[in-house]
Design a protein around this motif. Structure first.
Motif, PDB file in Angstrom:
ATOM      1  N   SER A  50      18.779  13.155  -9.179  1.00 31.19           N
ATOM      2  CA  SER A  50      18.436  14.346  -8.389  1.00 31.19           C
ATOM      3  C   SER A  50      16.957  14.399  -8.019  1.00 31.19           C
ATOM      4  O   SER A  50      16.601  14.813  -6.920  1.00 31.19           O
ATOM      5  CB  SER A  50      18.819  15.600  -9.174  1.00 31.19           C
ATOM      6  OG  SER A  50      18.233  15.543 -10.450  1.00 31.19           O
ATOM      7  N   GLY A  51      16.098  13.968  -8.889  1.00 32.85           N
ATOM      8  CA  GLY A  51      14.656  14.038  -8.638  1.00 32.85           C
ATOM      9  C   GLY A  51      13.942  13.558  -9.872  1.00 32.85           C
ATOM     10  O   GLY A  51      14.508  12.786 -10.640  1.00 32.85           O
ATOM     11  N   GLY A  52      12.725  14.028 -10.089  1.00 35.01           N
ATOM     12  CA  GLY A  52      12.014  13.604 -11.293  1.00 35.01           C
ATOM     13  C   GLY A  52      10.530  13.501 -11.013  1.00 35.01           C
ATOM     14  O   GLY A  52       9.925  14.417 -10.433  1.00 35.01           O
ATOM     15  N   ILE A  53       9.944  12.346 -11.368  1.00 33.58           N
ATOM     16  CA  ILE A  53       8.529  12.129 -11.096  1.00 33.58           C
ATOM     17  C   ILE A  53       8.369  12.200  -9.570  1.00 33.58           C
ATOM     18  O   ILE A  53       9.133  11.560  -8.841  1.00 33.58           O
ATOM     19  CB  ILE A  53       8.113  10.743 -11.644  1.00 33.58           C
ATOM     20  CG1 ILE A  53       8.347  10.706 -13.152  1.00 33.58           C
ATOM     21  CG2 ILE A  53       6.673  10.421 -11.287  1.00 33.58           C
ATOM     22  CD1 ILE A  53       8.610   9.329 -13.717  1.00 33.58           C
ATOM     23  N   GLY A  54       7.418  12.964  -9.103  1.00 32.91           N
ATOM     24  CA  GLY A  54       7.251  13.147  -7.649  1.00 32.91           C
ATOM     25  C   GLY A  54       7.856  14.447  -7.145  1.00 32.91           C
ATOM     26  O   GLY A  54       7.498  14.923  -6.068  1.00 32.91           O
ATOM     27  N   SER A  55       8.776  15.052  -7.922  1.00 29.17           N
ATOM     28  CA  SER A  55       9.435  16.276  -7.439  1.00 29.17           C
ATOM     29  C   SER A  55       8.461  17.439  -7.285  1.00 29.17           C
ATOM     30  O   SER A  55       8.717  18.368  -6.525  1.00 29.17           O
ATOM     31  CB  SER A  55      10.568  16.693  -8.373  1.00 29.17           C
ATOM     32  OG  SER A  55      11.686  15.874  -8.150  1.00 29.17           O
TER      33      SER A  55
ATOM     34  N   GLU B  13       9.016  21.581 -15.902  1.00 27.70           N
ATOM     35  CA  GLU B  13       8.560  20.610 -14.912  1.00 27.70           C
ATOM     36  C   GLU B  13       8.212  21.362 -13.628  1.00 27.70           C
ATOM     37  O   GLU B  13       9.023  22.166 -13.153  1.00 27.70           O
ATOM     38  CB  GLU B  13       9.662  19.576 -14.602  1.00 27.70           C
ATOM     39  CG  GLU B  13      10.055  18.669 -15.766  1.00 27.70           C
ATOM     40  CD  GLU B  13       9.017  17.591 -16.081  1.00 27.70           C
ATOM     41  OE1 GLU B  13       8.092  17.396 -15.278  1.00 27.70           O
ATOM     42  OE2 GLU B  13       9.132  16.961 -17.154  1.00 27.70           O
ATOM     43  N   GLY B  14       7.028  21.073 -13.077  1.00 27.35           N
ATOM     44  CA  GLY B  14       6.683  21.636 -11.766  1.00 27.35           C
ATOM     45  C   GLY B  14       7.499  20.931 -10.700  1.00 27.35           C
ATOM     46  O   GLY B  14       7.594  19.703 -10.708  1.00 27.35           O
TER      47      GLY B  14
ATOM     48  N   LEU C  84      -0.635  15.907  -6.845  1.00 30.37           N
ATOM     49  CA  LEU C  84      -0.015  15.770  -8.165  1.00 30.37           C
ATOM     50  C   LEU C  84       1.253  14.946  -8.015  1.00 30.37           C
ATOM     51  O   LEU C  84       1.974  15.096  -7.030  1.00 30.37           O
ATOM     52  CB  LEU C  84       0.411  17.138  -8.688  1.00 30.37           C
ATOM     53  CG  LEU C  84      -0.593  18.075  -9.332  1.00 30.37           C
ATOM     54  CD1 LEU C  84       0.124  19.314  -9.829  1.00 30.37           C
ATOM     55  CD2 LEU C  84      -1.296  17.378 -10.486  1.00 30.37           C
ATOM     56  N   TYR C  85       1.559  14.139  -9.003  1.00 30.06           N
ATOM     57  CA  TYR C  85       2.802  13.357  -8.985  1.00 30.06           C
ATOM     58  C   TYR C  85       3.707  13.821 -10.127  1.00 30.06           C
ATOM     59  O   TYR C  85       4.901  13.583 -10.116  1.00 30.06           O
ATOM     60  CB  TYR C  85       2.436  11.883  -9.144  1.00 30.06           C
ATOM     61  CG  TYR C  85       3.461  10.888  -8.646  1.00 30.06           C
ATOM     62  CD1 TYR C  85       4.196  11.111  -7.483  1.00 30.06           C
ATOM     63  CD2 TYR C  85       3.669   9.691  -9.330  1.00 30.06           C
ATOM     64  CE1 TYR C  85       5.113  10.179  -7.021  1.00 30.06           C
ATOM     65  CE2 TYR C  85       4.587   8.752  -8.871  1.00 30.06           C
ATOM     66  CZ  TYR C  85       5.303   9.005  -7.718  1.00 30.06           C
ATOM     67  OH  TYR C  85       6.207   8.075  -7.262  1.00 30.06           O
TER      68      TYR C  85
ATOM     69  N   GLY D   3       0.806  -1.226   0.000  1.00 30.13           N
ATOM     70  CA  GLY D   3       0.000   0.000   0.000  1.00 30.13           C
ATOM     71  C   GLY D   3       0.833   1.267   0.000  1.00 30.13           C
ATOM     72  O   GLY D   3       0.347   2.349   0.373  1.00 30.13           O
ATOM     73  N   ARG D   4       2.095   1.164  -0.410  1.00 27.48           N
ATOM     74  CA  ARG D   4       2.977   2.345  -0.448  1.00 27.48           C
ATOM     75  C   ARG D   4       3.559   2.503  -1.850  1.00 27.48           C
ATOM     76  O   ARG D   4       3.379   1.640  -2.717  1.00 27.48           O
ATOM     77  CB  ARG D   4       4.148   2.193   0.549  1.00 27.48           C
ATOM     78  CG  ARG D   4       3.778   1.789   1.940  1.00 27.48           C
ATOM     79  CD  ARG D   4       3.230   2.884   2.766  1.00 27.48           C
ATOM     80  NE  ARG D   4       4.087   4.040   2.952  1.00 27.48           N
ATOM     81  CZ  ARG D   4       3.794   5.038   3.799  1.00 27.48           C
ATOM     82  NH1 ARG D   4       2.679   5.000   4.519  1.00 27.48           N
ATOM     83  NH2 ARG D   4       4.593   6.079   3.922  1.00 27.48           N
ATOM     84  N   GLN D   5       4.320   3.559  -2.058  1.00 25.42           N
ATOM     85  CA  GLN D   5       5.048   3.754  -3.316  1.00 25.42           C
ATOM     86  C   GLN D   5       6.226   4.687  -3.065  1.00 25.42           C
ATOM     87  O   GLN D   5       6.290   5.349  -2.019  1.00 25.42           O
ATOM     88  CB  GLN D   5       4.139   4.330  -4.398  1.00 25.42           C
ATOM     89  CG  GLN D   5       3.653   5.715  -4.082  1.00 25.42           C
ATOM     90  CD  GLN D   5       2.795   6.318  -5.192  1.00 25.42           C
ATOM     91  OE1 GLN D   5       2.407   5.646  -6.133  1.00 25.42           O
ATOM     92  NE2 GLN D   5       2.512   7.580  -5.071  1.00 25.42           N
ATOM     93  N   LEU D   6       7.145   4.730  -4.024  1.00 25.46           N
ATOM     94  CA  LEU D   6       8.292   5.630  -3.885  1.00 25.46           C
ATOM     95  C   LEU D   6       7.837   7.069  -4.069  1.00 25.46           C
ATOM     96  O   LEU D   6       6.948   7.347  -4.873  1.00 25.46           O
ATOM     97  CB  LEU D   6       9.371   5.274  -4.909  1.00 25.46           C
ATOM     98  CG  LEU D   6      10.157   4.022  -4.542  1.00 25.46           C
ATOM     99  CD1 LEU D   6      10.958   3.513  -5.727  1.00 25.46           C
ATOM    100  CD2 LEU D   6      11.066   4.259  -3.342  1.00 25.46           C
ATOM    101  N   ARG D   7       8.470   7.977  -3.330  1.00 22.24           N
ATOM    102  CA  ARG D   7       8.109   9.394  -3.452  1.00 22.24           C
ATOM    103  C   ARG D   7       8.701  10.005  -4.722  1.00 22.24           C
ATOM    104  O   ARG D   7       8.065  10.824  -5.366  1.00 22.24           O
ATOM    105  CB  ARG D   7       8.666  10.162  -2.261  1.00 22.24           C
ATOM    106  CG  ARG D   7       7.967   9.838  -0.961  1.00 22.24           C
ATOM    107  CD  ARG D   7       8.663  10.593   0.144  1.00 22.24           C
ATOM    108  NE  ARG D   7       7.972  10.446   1.404  1.00 22.24           N
ATOM    109  CZ  ARG D   7       8.394  11.001   2.528  1.00 22.24           C
ATOM    110  NH1 ARG D   7       9.508  11.711   2.534  1.00 22.24           N
ATOM    111  NH2 ARG D   7       7.728  10.832   3.637  1.00 22.24           N
TER     112      ARG D   7
END
Ligand SMILES: Cc1cc2nc3c(=O)[nH]c(=O)nc-3n(C[C@H](O)[C@H](O)[C@H](O)COP(=O)(O)OP(=O)(O)OC[C@H]3O[C@@H](n4cnc5c(N)ncnc54)[C@H](O)[C@@H]3O)c2cc1C
Length: 449
Positions: free
Chosen positions: A160-165, A366-367, A252-253, A137-141
């Motif tokens: 550095s970041g990406g999806i989830g940032s 990218e937001g 938002l992801y 029931g979890r996922q990576l941030r």
């Protein structure tokens, strides 16, 4: 590239171990000495001659200790490699020597159901880790757009970041990495357990100051993200709408905005052809109506594409971050890119750059959340016209207030804020006293030596 390292002596020390695979064919040496640095013509020229003399793949922590000890004994450079999807030649052996593939260590060691933290070995693929987390029931941030093929250790050390940032900021923000198990490169290599604070200097250090064997990361409750696209004919309206989305009370992801000439070049799963600018979204189902309402209010076209299908490699995720660059290069290899945090307000700067560079610079935004504040990052596509032209563009962006993270640079510092991080350098002298780990990539240590 010829060096005089005593590789034969090293082989004597490690070749009897069943838990160390040796790869010595010319094709393997070439294959494992490169990553995706060719997105940068600058790096391509600098790195294409670099090649390892031996590639090893340990399948246990004990085997990593053996390789580390042998490299120290014979003073041979050791460069670590996860899946080799980095863009800055992070895992290219600048000084030859040994490349160690870390994908033999891939177990998920522990999941804490109370905190959601997960402890995982470095070579585990982010895709596999995320799949396991979803079962709980979890996922990576945070995920890079290469999340299907990239390793968790490579993401922390090189990403550095990406999806989830857009929600969770960047990997180096406190709270993502809460612990590391590392192996030092000393006469008798040690296994050390570092807490969140002592792990920080190894976060985004390109594997220059310790061999990560496992990591503890925080996670977030699973949401079944919906994919959506919003088409807008006017660029300034599109930017404004994107900012409204990132500041609204919705989960938002991903929130990506692409200029129409970029949208034209993207693969079929980007949605129906359009001559509009396009916002790509991953959002929680309860945010759909809000996004629709905000879009309709300014005459933009909203389309809910339904729940994400993670089994396919053809999602909105695979159109974002540096996957946009990948697709553009698929149609024309003359495209390269930059990475920057845009100044506020953003529009004036982007318009001025456009006036000077026309369609030789195409905007891709990218937001992101930067230090707790919603901001816009950009990975503009840049038509390669030589180094002087690239420098001119970077200088203009800087003069107009953008912060550049230069993807055409080799060292940790030049690719980041340009400043030496004393903690990273101190960690290197403690954990890698002979400076053998990925030599040439930590500028602070080159300056001091
Ligand atoms: C199309 C494309 C899209 C991308 N999108 C993103 C994105 O959205 N966000 C992003 O951050 N990056 C992105 N990247 C870059 C890269 O894919 C990611 O950063 C990825 O997480 C790197 O993981 P990897 O396993 O491939 O690491 P590698 O490339 O193998 O290694 C990266 C660095 O980590 C070091 N390293 C590896 N394992 C260890 C270890 N065990 N201990 C210490 N150091 C180690 C290596 O020495 C190297 O310096 C993209 C690249 C491409 C080509």
């Amino acid at each position: 590239m010829t060096t005089n390292y005593p590789i034969k002596l090293l082989l004597k020390d490690i070749s009897s171990r069943a838990d160390i695979e040796l790869l010595q064919s010319s094709s393997d040496l070439h294959r494992f000495s490169r990553d995706f640095y060719d997105y940068s013509p600058v790096l391509k020229e600098k790195l294409s001659h670099c090649i390892a003399e031996l590639v090893v793949r340990p399948s246990s922590v004990e085997a990593v200790l053996v390789v580390a000890s042998a490299c120290f004994r014979h003073s041979i450079p050791l460069t670590l490699r996860g899946s080799g999807t980095g863009n800055y030649g992070q895992c290219v052996p600048l000084k030859g020597g040994v490349v160690m593939l870390m994908n033999g260590l891939r177990q998920i060691r522990d999941f804490n159901p109370v905190t959601g933290e997960v402890t995982v070995e470095t070579g585990c693929l982010l895709r596999d880790l995320n799949e396991e987390l979803i079962r709980h029931g979890r996922q990576l941030r945070l995920l890079p757009s290469t999340w299907r093929s990239a390793s968790v250790g490579g993401f922390i050390a090189g990403g550095s970041g990406g999806i989830g940032s857009v929600r969770w900021g960047f990997l180096r923000d406190p709270g993502h990495l809460t612990g590391l198990e590392i192996i030092t490169l000393e006469k008798s290599p040690k296994i050390l357990n570092l807490n969140g604070s002592s792990a920080e200097p190894l976060n985004h250090a390109y594997g220059t100051n310790g061999i990560i064997s496992s990591l503890t990361l925080t996670t977030t409750p699973f949401i079944c993200w919906h994919e959506a696209i919003v088409d807008c004919s006017n660029w300034s309206q599109a930017v404004d709408l994107m900012k409204q989305f990132t500041c609204a009370a919705i989960d938002l992801y991903l929130c990506t905005l692409l200029e129409r000439k970029v949208v034209e070049q993207l693969p079929h799963w980007c949605g129906s052809p359009t001559d509009n600018h396009r916002i790509l979204l991953l959002l929680a189902p309860d945010g759909i109506e809000t996004v629709r309402r905000l879009s309709v209010a300014i005459g933009a076209n909203f389309k809910d594409l339904g729940p994400e299908n993670l089994q396919r490699g053809t999602g909105i995720r695979e159109l974002s971050w540096n996957h946009t660059t990948l697709h553009m290069r698929g149609s024309d290899k003359n495209w390269t890119y930059l990475q920057m945090l845009l100044p506020q307000p953003e529009l004036k700067m982007m318009q001025e750059i456009k006036e000077t560079w026309g369609d030789n610079v195409l905007w891709h935004l990218e937001g992101v959340r930067q230090f707790g504040v919603q901001r816009l990052a950009a990975l503009p596509l840049v038509r390669w016209q030589g180094m002087p032209s690239l420098n001119k563009l970077m200088n203009q962006c800087k003069e107009k207030g953008a912060i550049i993270f230069n993807p055409h640079a080799i060292t940790v510092e030049d690719g980041g804020l340009g400043v030496v991080d004393a903690d990273q350098v101190n960690a290197k002298s403690s954990y890698d006293p002979k400076s053998l780990l990925n030599p040439g990539k930590l500028k602070g240590c080159l300056i001091n030596s």
